[in-house]
Design an enzyme around this catalytic site. Structure first.
Site, PDB file in Angstrom:
ATOM      1  N   LEU A  75     -29.643 -23.875  16.225  1.00  0.00           N
ATOM      2  CA  LEU A  75     -30.901 -24.020  16.964  1.00  0.00           C
ATOM      3  C   LEU A  75     -31.234 -22.801  17.823  1.00  0.00           C
ATOM      4  O   LEU A  75     -32.122 -22.846  18.675  1.00  0.00           O
ATOM      5  CB  LEU A  75     -30.861 -25.287  17.823  1.00  0.00           C
ATOM      6  CG  LEU A  75     -30.643 -26.579  17.033  1.00  0.00           C
ATOM      7  CD1 LEU A  75     -30.525 -27.772  17.966  1.00  0.00           C
ATOM      8  CD2 LEU A  75     -31.750 -26.795  16.012  1.00  0.00           C
ATOM      9  N   MET A 113     -26.489 -16.260  24.127  1.00  0.00           N
ATOM     10  CA  MET A 113     -25.769 -16.570  22.888  1.00  0.00           C
ATOM     11  C   MET A 113     -25.381 -15.299  22.142  1.00  0.00           C
ATOM     12  O   MET A 113     -24.308 -15.222  21.548  1.00  0.00           O
ATOM     13  CB  MET A 113     -26.593 -17.495  21.993  1.00  0.00           C
ATOM     14  CG  MET A 113     -26.855 -18.862  22.610  1.00  0.00           C
ATOM     15  SD  MET A 113     -25.362 -19.715  23.172  1.00  0.00           S
ATOM     16  CE  MET A 113     -24.481 -19.892  21.640  1.00  0.00           C
ATOM     17  N   GLU A 114     -26.231 -14.293  22.197  1.00  0.00           N
ATOM     18  CA  GLU A 114     -25.915 -13.023  21.529  1.00  0.00           C
ATOM     19  C   GLU A 114     -24.738 -12.321  22.201  1.00  0.00           C
ATOM     20  O   GLU A 114     -23.860 -11.785  21.520  1.00  0.00           O
ATOM     21  CB  GLU A 114     -27.153 -12.125  21.501  1.00  0.00           C
ATOM     22  CG  GLU A 114     -28.210 -12.570  20.516  1.00  0.00           C
ATOM     23  CD  GLU A 114     -28.996 -13.816  20.921  1.00  0.00           C
ATOM     24  OE1 GLU A 114     -29.715 -14.359  20.060  1.00  0.00           O
ATOM     25  OE2 GLU A 114     -28.913 -14.252  22.091  1.00  0.00           O
ATOM     26  N   ASP A 128      -8.175 -10.579  13.036  1.00  0.00           N
ATOM     27  CA  ASP A 128      -8.123 -10.375  11.582  1.00  0.00           C
ATOM     28  C   ASP A 128      -7.370  -9.102  11.224  1.00  0.00           C
ATOM     29  O   ASP A 128      -6.562  -9.095  10.296  1.00  0.00           O
ATOM     30  CB  ASP A 128      -9.543 -10.325  11.018  1.00  0.00           C
ATOM     31  CG  ASP A 128      -9.540 -10.128   9.515  1.00  0.00           C
ATOM     32  OD1 ASP A 128      -8.862 -10.914   8.813  1.00  0.00           O
ATOM     33  OD2 ASP A 128     -10.205  -9.197   9.026  1.00  0.00           O
TER      34      ASP A 128
END
Length: 160
Positions: A75, A113-114, A128
């Site tokens: 959203l 959010m970014e 990773d």
């Protein structure tokens, strides 16, 4: 804030309407860490990792993640970032990589959010790249430090 904004009056999830909001300068700063063994951090610092420059690649991954936030968070509005800065640095005691992201735009919705996505993706990239030598790494402390702009104004965490 007194209510969750991503639900309508019937309790259904929806994208918040930002069409009526004023465009303002928006800024958000977030941080987080990935803890690891001292030997893993030494490998990162020495640049001897066989996959390359861990912090440089993590920085690019964080930038890419921030740019794709609306594709990851259902959203979240797609926005045009005007600036994104990532600071990644090794910390000796306890051994960790610290990440701080500063995101900016001029628009109708914020960039919290970014900034948070940039931190998470950068730290996941460190994981990773180093998991072959240290599967016990732990990401924590990811949080918003401050935000400014928009109707809700400025906000800063008490710990900053």
């Amino acid at each position: 804030m007194s209510e969750l904004t991503h639900f309508d009056r019937n309790g259904q999830a929806h994208m918040v309407d930002v069409g009526g909001k004023d465009e303002t300068r928006r800024l958000a700063v977030a941080e987080g860490r990935i803890h690891m063994r001292a030997q893993t951090l030494d490998q990162i610092r020495q640049g001897g990792h066989r996959k390359g420059d861990v912090l440089g690649i993590a920085r690019i991954a964080g930038i890419m993640g921030a740019k794709r936030t609306s594709e990851l968070i259902p959203l979240c509005h797609p926005i045009g970032l005007t600036h994104l800065e990532l600071d990644l640095r090794a910390e000796a005691d306890p051994p960790a990589v610290y990440c701080r992201a500063r995101a900016e735009t001029r628009g109708r919705t914020g960039v919290e959010m970014e900034a948070l996505t940039a931190v998470q993706v950068a730290l996941l990239t460190v994981y990773d790249m180093c998991k072959a030598v240290d599967r016990g790494m732990r990401i924590d402390g990811v949080r918003l430090l401050r935000k400014s702009g928009g109707k809700s104004g400025d906000w800063g965490s008490e710990a900053t």
